[in-house]
Structure formats: structure tokens, C-alpha cells
Write an enzyme that holds these catalytic residues in place. Sequence first.
Site, mmCIF file in Angstrom:
data_model
loop_
_atom_site.group_PDB
_atom_site.id
_atom_site.type_symbol
_atom_site.label_atom_id
_atom_site.label_comp_id
_atom_site.label_asym_id
_atom_site.label_seq_id
_atom_site.Cartn_x
_atom_site.Cartn_y
_atom_site.Cartn_z
ATOM 1 N N ASN A 9 0.866 -1.180 0.000
ATOM 2 C CA ASN A 9 0.000 0.000 0.000
ATOM 3 C C ASN A 9 0.903 1.230 0.000
ATOM 4 O O ASN A 9 1.516 1.552 1.017
ATOM 5 C CB ASN A 9 -0.897 -0.037 1.254
ATOM 6 C CG ASN A 9 -1.734 1.216 1.392
ATOM 7 O OD1 ASN A 9 -1.844 2.010 0.462
ATOM 8 N ND2 ASN A 9 -2.327 1.401 2.563
ATOM 9 N N LYS A 11 0.111 4.325 -0.259
ATOM 10 C CA LYS A 11 -0.476 5.533 0.350
ATOM 11 C C LYS A 11 -0.165 6.763 -0.528
ATOM 12 O O LYS A 11 -0.163 6.630 -1.742
ATOM 13 C CB LYS A 11 0.040 5.691 1.785
ATOM 14 C CG LYS A 11 -0.119 4.393 2.582
ATOM 15 C CD LYS A 11 0.136 4.542 4.051
ATOM 16 C CE LYS A 11 -0.060 3.194 4.730
ATOM 17 N NZ LYS A 11 0.029 3.254 6.173
ATOM 18 N N HIS A 96 -9.440 1.537 4.559
ATOM 19 C CA HIS A 96 -8.178 1.635 5.297
ATOM 20 C C HIS A 96 -8.376 2.578 6.485
ATOM 21 O O HIS A 96 -9.104 3.566 6.383
ATOM 22 C CB HIS A 96 -7.056 2.151 4.375
ATOM 23 C CG HIS A 96 -5.722 2.057 5.024
ATOM 24 N ND1 HIS A 96 -5.274 3.012 5.902
ATOM 25 C CD2 HIS A 96 -4.755 1.113 4.956
ATOM 26 C CE1 HIS A 96 -4.071 2.646 6.350
ATOM 27 N NE2 HIS A 96 -3.740 1.505 5.787
ATOM 28 N N GLU A 98 -6.690 4.874 7.659
ATOM 29 C CA GLU A 98 -6.408 6.303 7.412
ATOM 30 C C GLU A 98 -7.594 6.973 6.729
ATOM 31 O O GLU A 98 -7.891 8.137 6.989
ATOM 32 C CB GLU A 98 -5.115 6.426 6.577
ATOM 33 C CG GLU A 98 -3.893 6.145 7.456
ATOM 34 C CD GLU A 98 -2.724 5.501 6.743
ATOM 35 O OE1 GLU A 98 -2.680 5.521 5.502
ATOM 36 O OE2 GLU A 98 -1.850 4.945 7.447
ATOM 37 N N GLU A 168 -5.746 -4.818 10.424
ATOM 38 C CA GLU A 168 -4.653 -3.891 10.707
ATOM 39 C C GLU A 168 -4.956 -3.114 11.986
ATOM 40 O O GLU A 168 -5.710 -2.130 11.952
ATOM 41 C CB GLU A 168 -4.498 -2.895 9.560
ATOM 42 C CG GLU A 168 -4.180 -3.520 8.227
ATOM 43 C CD GLU A 168 -3.539 -2.504 7.283
ATOM 44 O OE1 GLU A 168 -2.425 -2.767 6.838
ATOM 45 O OE2 GLU A 168 -4.148 -1.454 7.028
ATOM 46 N N GLY A 174 2.498 2.005 10.808
ATOM 47 C CA GLY A 174 3.509 3.048 10.652
ATOM 48 C C GLY A 174 4.192 3.423 11.958
ATOM 49 O O GLY A 174 4.906 4.418 12.032
ATOM 50 N N SER A 214 3.162 -2.356 10.348
ATOM 51 C CA SER A 214 4.603 -2.476 10.596
ATOM 52 C C SER A 214 5.177 -3.840 10.191
ATOM 53 O O SER A 214 6.066 -4.367 10.860
ATOM 54 C CB SER A 214 4.934 -2.169 12.061
ATOM 55 O OG SER A 214 4.608 -0.823 12.364
HETATM 56 P P1 PGA Z 1 2.829 0.106 7.570
HETATM 57 O O1 PGA Z 1 1.392 0.367 6.914
HETATM 58 O O2 PGA Z 1 3.312 -1.220 7.002
HETATM 59 O O3 PGA Z 1 3.684 1.252 7.137
HETATM 60 O O4 PGA Z 1 2.641 0.021 9.044
HETATM 61 C C1 PGA Z 1 0.470 -0.671 6.752
HETATM 62 C C2 PGA Z 1 -0.814 -0.143 6.180
HETATM 63 O O5 PGA Z 1 -1.244 0.961 6.568
HETATM 64 O O6 PGA Z 1 -1.441 -0.797 5.320
#
Ligand code: PGA
Length: 252
Positions: A9, A11, A96, A98, A168, A174, A214
Site C-alpha cells: 500500500n 499511500k 483503510h 487512514e 490492521e 507506521g 509495521s
Molecule cells: P505500515 O502500513 O506497514 O507502514 O505500518 C500498513 C498499512 O497501513 O497498510
Amino acid sequence: MRRKLLMGNWKMNKTSPEAKEFVEACGDIVKTAKEHNIDIGVAPTYLSLCCASKHAPEGLIISSQNVHHLSSGAYTGEVSTEMLQALNVQWAIIGHSERRTYNNETSEACNLKIKKLLSAKMTPLYCCGESLKTYEDGQTKPFVKDQIIKGFKDVSKEDAAKVVIAYEPIWSIGTGKNASKEIAEDICGYIRSIIKELYDQNVADNIRILYGGSVKPNNIKEYLSSPNIDGALVGGASLKIESYKELLTNIL
Ligand code: PGA
């Protein structure tokens, strides 16, 4: 037997020339993934989808990060399944955390998008997961259950297993503070049991459930060796080709 899936992803990262350079460098990665029956893909921004789709080696899944639930109309800034399919994009990440946090997306809104994607014969990758507060309050399971029930409302038994779910936990995205393999397996197994309750054993056995948050080359293997985790949704570690390649080679 569920095929493993590794989805990057991106983003709000990478310009279209950067996306082009990345996918053009994926030839060997896709070949290796195919040899090991692993599905692999990336989700660029809307603006890079055209370029990524055009230059991707055959077999690399190109996914959108979102989609609208209607086909066309007065919805400024939105994109429909028809527009994605015109670029040969057959997947979309939905819900997601976010987007739920910054764009107020609800599970009800996600449900409309999931149904639109399924009716277009596209693949929804539906994200769920709890906040740190919900986790600390011990409410992860009821919270995630609600997201799954709402997301799958009126999705038929025939279509349900076509959806890919990504668990998630928001507190692990992140942050470098990844959920332990035990927590991830427990919740992914729990999600599978909800799918069984909503549908049947067959759908539960066939639906793919990913872990995300992560995930890095050095920890991906422990997640993917868990029986209920069928792959990973990876943010940061999918941005550099070397690390993306290592994510794959470390699970072979
Ligand atoms: P990350 O993001 O691997 O940077 O923690 C995962 C995601 O948001 O899909």
C-alpha cells in the site's frame, strides 16, 4: 488451499515516473512469486494507476486505494469502478484506517463500495482494525466484529470469499509497534470464525485474511507462518524495491 498474498500500500507516495520505475523493476519478483503460488501487488495513488498498470509486468496486481460506490455523477474528486477497469485495475483497498480516520469513512460506506466492486467483478481488499484505546480496553473483538458484519451486509455467499480482508490494528500502522504474531493470529482466526457464522465453513475456509501494521522483511515470516494469516498488507516496507523483494524472498 488459500493462495498467499502480498500487497504493498503506497499511500500518498510516489509520482507516476517513480511508480513506473518501480513496477518495471518487478519482473523477477513477479516471476518468483508465481513460481511459489503467491499473489503479489501494489496500490499506487489514483494518479499513478494508469502508468503503473501500463508498465507492470504481467501478473503484478495493481490495486487502487479507494473507489466510489456509484458509476458516475456529480461527485467531485471521486473515481468509479468503470474508470479503474478502463485502466485494467481490478482491485481496490476499502476502508483503510487512514481513510476511516481522515475521511470519515464508515463501515456502511465501505459496504456500498464492496458491493459495487463485486458487481463489477473486481476484488475488494477490506481493512478492519481497532485503535489503541479500543485495544487497551479489551474491546478488539466486538469492534472488529462490527466492522466485518457491516462491511459484509447483503454480500452473497457466492461473493463473500472473493473479498480479501486485512486486519490492521491502528496502533501498529507506521509505528514500528507491530502486534505480536499471537495477537495477529488470534484476531485473524476470530475474523474467520465470524465469516463462518455469517456464511458457512466453506466461505470461511476460502476467504483470505491478511495482517497489516509495521510488517517488515524481518518479521513477515512469523506472521505468514500462522495458520489464519494468508498474507500481508504492507505500507512503508513496500516503497523500496529492495525491501519489497525481501518481503517476498523471506516468505519462500
Ligand atoms: P505500515 O502500513 O506497514 O507502514 O505500518 C500498513 C498499512 O497501513 O497498510
